[in-house]
Design a protein around this motif. Structure first.
Motif, PDB file in Angstrom:
ATOM      1  N   ILE A 211      23.906   1.663  11.034  1.00 18.68           N
ATOM      2  CA  ILE A 211      23.850   2.960  10.342  1.00 18.68           C
ATOM      3  C   ILE A 211      22.785   2.937   9.239  1.00 18.68           C
ATOM      4  O   ILE A 211      22.017   3.884   9.086  1.00 18.68           O
ATOM      5  CB  ILE A 211      25.244   3.341   9.779  1.00 18.68           C
ATOM      6  CG1 ILE A 211      26.210   3.617  10.921  1.00 18.68           C
ATOM      7  CG2 ILE A 211      25.142   4.545   8.843  1.00 18.68           C
ATOM      8  CD1 ILE A 211      27.634   3.860  10.479  1.00 18.68           C
ATOM      9  N   ASN A 212      22.718   1.842   8.484  1.00 18.10           N
ATOM     10  CA  ASN A 212      21.692   1.730   7.446  1.00 18.10           C
ATOM     11  C   ASN A 212      20.288   1.694   8.044  1.00 18.10           C
ATOM     12  O   ASN A 212      19.365   2.319   7.519  1.00 18.10           O
ATOM     13  CB  ASN A 212      21.925   0.493   6.583  1.00 18.10           C
ATOM     14  CG  ASN A 212      22.722   0.813   5.344  1.00 18.10           C
ATOM     15  OD1 ASN A 212      22.674   1.926   4.837  1.00 18.10           O
ATOM     16  ND2 ASN A 212      23.450  -0.168   4.860  1.00 18.10           N
ATOM     17  N   LYS A 213      20.130   0.968   9.124  1.00 16.82           N
ATOM     18  CA  LYS A 213      18.812   0.869   9.756  1.00 16.82           C
ATOM     19  C   LYS A 213      18.335   2.223  10.269  1.00 16.82           C
ATOM     20  O   LYS A 213      17.205   2.639  10.015  1.00 16.82           O
ATOM     21  CB  LYS A 213      18.843  -0.139  10.912  1.00 16.82           C
ATOM     22  CG  LYS A 213      18.906  -1.569  10.462  1.00 16.82           C
ATOM     23  CD  LYS A 213      18.844  -2.483  11.672  1.00 16.82           C
ATOM     24  CE  LYS A 213      18.781  -3.923  11.269  1.00 16.82           C
ATOM     25  NZ  LYS A 213      18.636  -4.808  12.420  1.00 16.82           N
ATOM     26  N   VAL A 214      19.201   2.917  10.999  1.00 12.95           N
ATOM     27  CA  VAL A 214      18.823   4.210  11.583  1.00 12.95           C
ATOM     28  C   VAL A 214      18.597   5.255  10.490  1.00 12.95           C
ATOM     29  O   VAL A 214      17.609   5.992  10.513  1.00 12.95           O
ATOM     30  CB  VAL A 214      19.896   4.690  12.593  1.00 12.95           C
ATOM     31  CG1 VAL A 214      19.627   6.108  13.051  1.00 12.95           C
ATOM     32  CG2 VAL A 214      19.950   3.734  13.782  1.00 12.95           C
ATOM     33  N   THR A 215      19.475   5.284   9.496  1.00 10.83           N
ATOM     34  CA  THR A 215      19.329   6.253   8.404  1.00 10.83           C
ATOM     35  C   THR A 215      18.051   5.982   7.620  1.00 10.83           C
ATOM     36  O   THR A 215      17.306   6.907   7.282  1.00 10.83           O
ATOM     37  CB  THR A 215      20.550   6.207   7.468  1.00 10.83           C
ATOM     38  OG1 THR A 215      21.731   6.396   8.238  1.00 10.83           O
ATOM     39  CG2 THR A 215      20.458   7.268   6.398  1.00 10.83           C
ATOM     40  N   GLY A 216      17.775   4.727   7.332  1.00 19.55           N
ATOM     41  CA  GLY A 216      16.536   4.377   6.636  1.00 19.55           C
ATOM     42  C   GLY A 216      15.307   4.789   7.420  1.00 19.55           C
ATOM     43  O   GLY A 216      14.343   5.345   6.875  1.00 19.55           O
ATOM     44  N   TRP A 217      15.333   4.528   8.710  1.00 16.35           N
ATOM     45  CA  TRP A 217      14.211   4.902   9.577  1.00 16.35           C
ATOM     46  C   TRP A 217      14.003   6.416   9.561  1.00 16.35           C
ATOM     47  O   TRP A 217      12.883   6.903   9.445  1.00 16.35           O
ATOM     48  CB  TRP A 217      14.483   4.398  10.990  1.00 16.35           C
ATOM     49  CG  TRP A 217      13.404   4.750  11.973  1.00 16.35           C
ATOM     50  CD1 TRP A 217      12.242   4.055  12.169  1.00 16.35           C
ATOM     51  CD2 TRP A 217      13.374   5.851  12.866  1.00 16.35           C
ATOM     52  NE1 TRP A 217      11.495   4.676  13.137  1.00 16.35           N
ATOM     53  CE2 TRP A 217      12.176   5.787  13.575  1.00 16.35           C
ATOM     54  CE3 TRP A 217      14.255   6.892  13.133  1.00 16.35           C
ATOM     55  CZ2 TRP A 217      11.829   6.720  14.535  1.00 16.35           C
ATOM     56  CZ3 TRP A 217      13.914   7.828  14.082  1.00 16.35           C
ATOM     57  CH2 TRP A 217      12.708   7.727  14.774  1.00 16.35           C
ATOM     58  N   LEU A 218      15.106   7.169   9.661  1.00 19.25           N
ATOM     59  CA  LEU A 218      15.025   8.637   9.637  1.00 19.25           C
ATOM     60  C   LEU A 218      14.494   9.158   8.309  1.00 19.25           C
ATOM     61  O   LEU A 218      13.657  10.077   8.283  1.00 19.25           O
ATOM     62  CB  LEU A 218      16.387   9.259   9.923  1.00 19.25           C
ATOM     63  CG  LEU A 218      16.841   9.293  11.371  1.00 19.25           C
ATOM     64  CD1 LEU A 218      18.289   9.755  11.453  1.00 19.25           C
ATOM     65  CD2 LEU A 218      15.947  10.207  12.188  1.00 19.25           C
ATOM     66  N   LEU A 219      14.953   8.585   7.210  1.00 17.33           N
ATOM     67  CA  LEU A 219      14.493   9.022   5.889  1.00 17.33           C
ATOM     68  C   LEU A 219      12.989   8.792   5.718  1.00 17.33           C
ATOM     69  O   LEU A 219      12.281   9.630   5.163  1.00 17.33           O
ATOM     70  CB  LEU A 219      15.271   8.313   4.787  1.00 17.33           C
ATOM     71  CG  LEU A 219      16.731   8.722   4.633  1.00 17.33           C
ATOM     72  CD1 LEU A 219      17.446   7.820   3.637  1.00 17.33           C
ATOM     73  CD2 LEU A 219      16.838  10.168   4.192  1.00 17.33           C
TER      74      LEU A 219
ATOM     75  N   ARG B 219      10.762   8.630   8.220  1.00 19.77           N
ATOM     76  CA  ARG B 219      10.091   9.578   9.132  1.00 19.77           C
ATOM     77  C   ARG B 219      10.062  11.001   8.573  1.00 19.77           C
ATOM     78  O   ARG B 219       9.104  11.729   8.789  1.00 19.77           O
ATOM     79  CB  ARG B 219      10.765   9.602  10.501  1.00 19.77           C
ATOM     80  CG  ARG B 219      10.656   8.327  11.268  1.00 19.77           C
ATOM     81  CD  ARG B 219       9.248   8.151  11.763  1.00 19.77           C
ATOM     82  NE  ARG B 219       9.188   6.900  12.507  1.00 19.77           N
ATOM     83  CZ  ARG B 219       8.103   6.385  12.953  1.00 19.77           C
ATOM     84  NH1 ARG B 219       6.974   6.992  12.788  1.00 19.77           N
ATOM     85  NH2 ARG B 219       8.132   5.232  13.580  1.00 19.77           N
ATOM     86  N   LEU B 220      11.118  11.378   7.863  1.00 18.73           N
ATOM     87  CA  LEU B 220      11.194  12.715   7.274  1.00 18.73           C
ATOM     88  C   LEU B 220      10.438  12.815   5.952  1.00 18.73           C
ATOM     89  O   LEU B 220      10.338  13.888   5.379  1.00 18.73           O
ATOM     90  CB  LEU B 220      12.664  13.128   7.075  1.00 18.73           C
ATOM     91  CG  LEU B 220      13.476  13.317   8.352  1.00 18.73           C
ATOM     92  CD1 LEU B 220      14.942  13.527   8.009  1.00 18.73           C
ATOM     93  CD2 LEU B 220      12.929  14.502   9.152  1.00 18.73           C
ATOM     94  N   GLY B 221       9.917  11.687   5.477  1.00 21.79           N
ATOM     95  CA  GLY B 221       9.178  11.682   4.212  1.00 21.79           C
ATOM     96  C   GLY B 221      10.052  11.753   2.985  1.00 21.79           C
ATOM     97  O   GLY B 221       9.590  12.107   1.911  1.00 21.79           O
ATOM     98  N   LEU B 222      11.315  11.403   3.134  1.00 20.44           N
ATOM     99  CA  LEU B 222      12.235  11.435   2.008  1.00 20.44           C
ATOM    100  C   LEU B 222      12.316  10.106   1.284  1.00 20.44           C
ATOM    101  O   LEU B 222      13.001   9.986   0.275  1.00 20.44           O
ATOM    102  CB  LEU B 222      13.627  11.874   2.489  1.00 20.44           C
ATOM    103  CG  LEU B 222      13.673  13.265   3.115  1.00 20.44           C
ATOM    104  CD1 LEU B 222      15.061  13.546   3.692  1.00 20.44           C
ATOM    105  CD2 LEU B 222      13.309  14.326   2.082  1.00 20.44           C
ATOM    106  N   ARG B 223      11.642   9.113   1.828  1.00 28.25           N
ATOM    107  CA  ARG B 223      11.575   7.781   1.183  1.00 28.25           C
ATOM    108  C   ARG B 223      10.169   7.305   1.174  1.00 28.25           C
ATOM    109  O   ARG B 223       9.376   7.514   2.007  1.00 28.25           O
ATOM    110  CB  ARG B 223      12.430   6.778   1.955  1.00 28.25           C
ATOM    111  CG  ARG B 223      13.818   6.768   1.495  1.00 28.25           C
ATOM    112  CD  ARG B 223      14.477   5.504   1.971  1.00 28.25           C
ATOM    113  NE  ARG B 223      15.694   5.338   1.218  1.00 28.25           N
ATOM    114  CZ  ARG B 223      16.449   4.299   1.303  1.00 28.25           C
ATOM    115  NH1 ARG B 223      16.150   3.326   2.073  1.00 28.25           N
ATOM    116  NH2 ARG B 223      17.533   4.217   0.612  1.00 28.25           N
TER     117      ARG B 223
END
Length: 124
Positions: free
Chosen positions: A110-118, A120-124
């Motif tokens: 869950i952390n890996k996928v959420t981090g990857w998504l963030l 990609r979305l430019g939120l991190r």
């Protein structure tokens, strides 16, 4: 020269920003780390929402060799504003961002996928 300027200015005018830069100069020029940390910590306590004060305290902590505390200080400063100098220092230090869900291990799916998504979305 900067050390003398900030020393004189901090005597005439007592502001957190002046104390912070004076502490940073003390650490760099005189290696007076104990006084530098005290000045920078007081500046952060007086104006905790100023990212520049966290930057200077973190720099002093790095000079002393307190890398973990410095990274924590930099991250705390970023909570109050995106400072490009702090971001650049964190990149140079190779500091990783905290996991999306602190309650789960960093390696959790869950952390890996959420981090990857963030990212990609430019939120991190």
């Amino acid at each position: 020269y900067a050390l003398i300027y900030f020393e004189r200015a901090s005597r005439k005018q007592s502001t957190p920003l002046l104390h912070s830069f004076y502490g940073y100069c003390l650490a760099r020029e005189k290696q007076n780390y104990k006084k530098a940390i005290a000045l920078c910590e007081k500046a952060v306590a007086d104006d905790p929402r100023n990212p520049t004060l966290h930057l200077n305290l973190g720099r002093v902590l790095l000079a002393v060799g307190m890398k973990t505390q410095a990274i924590r200080t930099f991250r705390r400063g970023l909570k109050f504003g995106r400072d490009s100098r702090i971001i650049e220092l964190l990149k140079q230090l190779g500091a990783r961002q905290s996991p999306a869900f602190n309650a789960l291990p960093r390696e959790h799916l869950i952390n890996k996928v959420t981090g990857w998504l963030l990212v990609r979305l430019g939120l991190r």
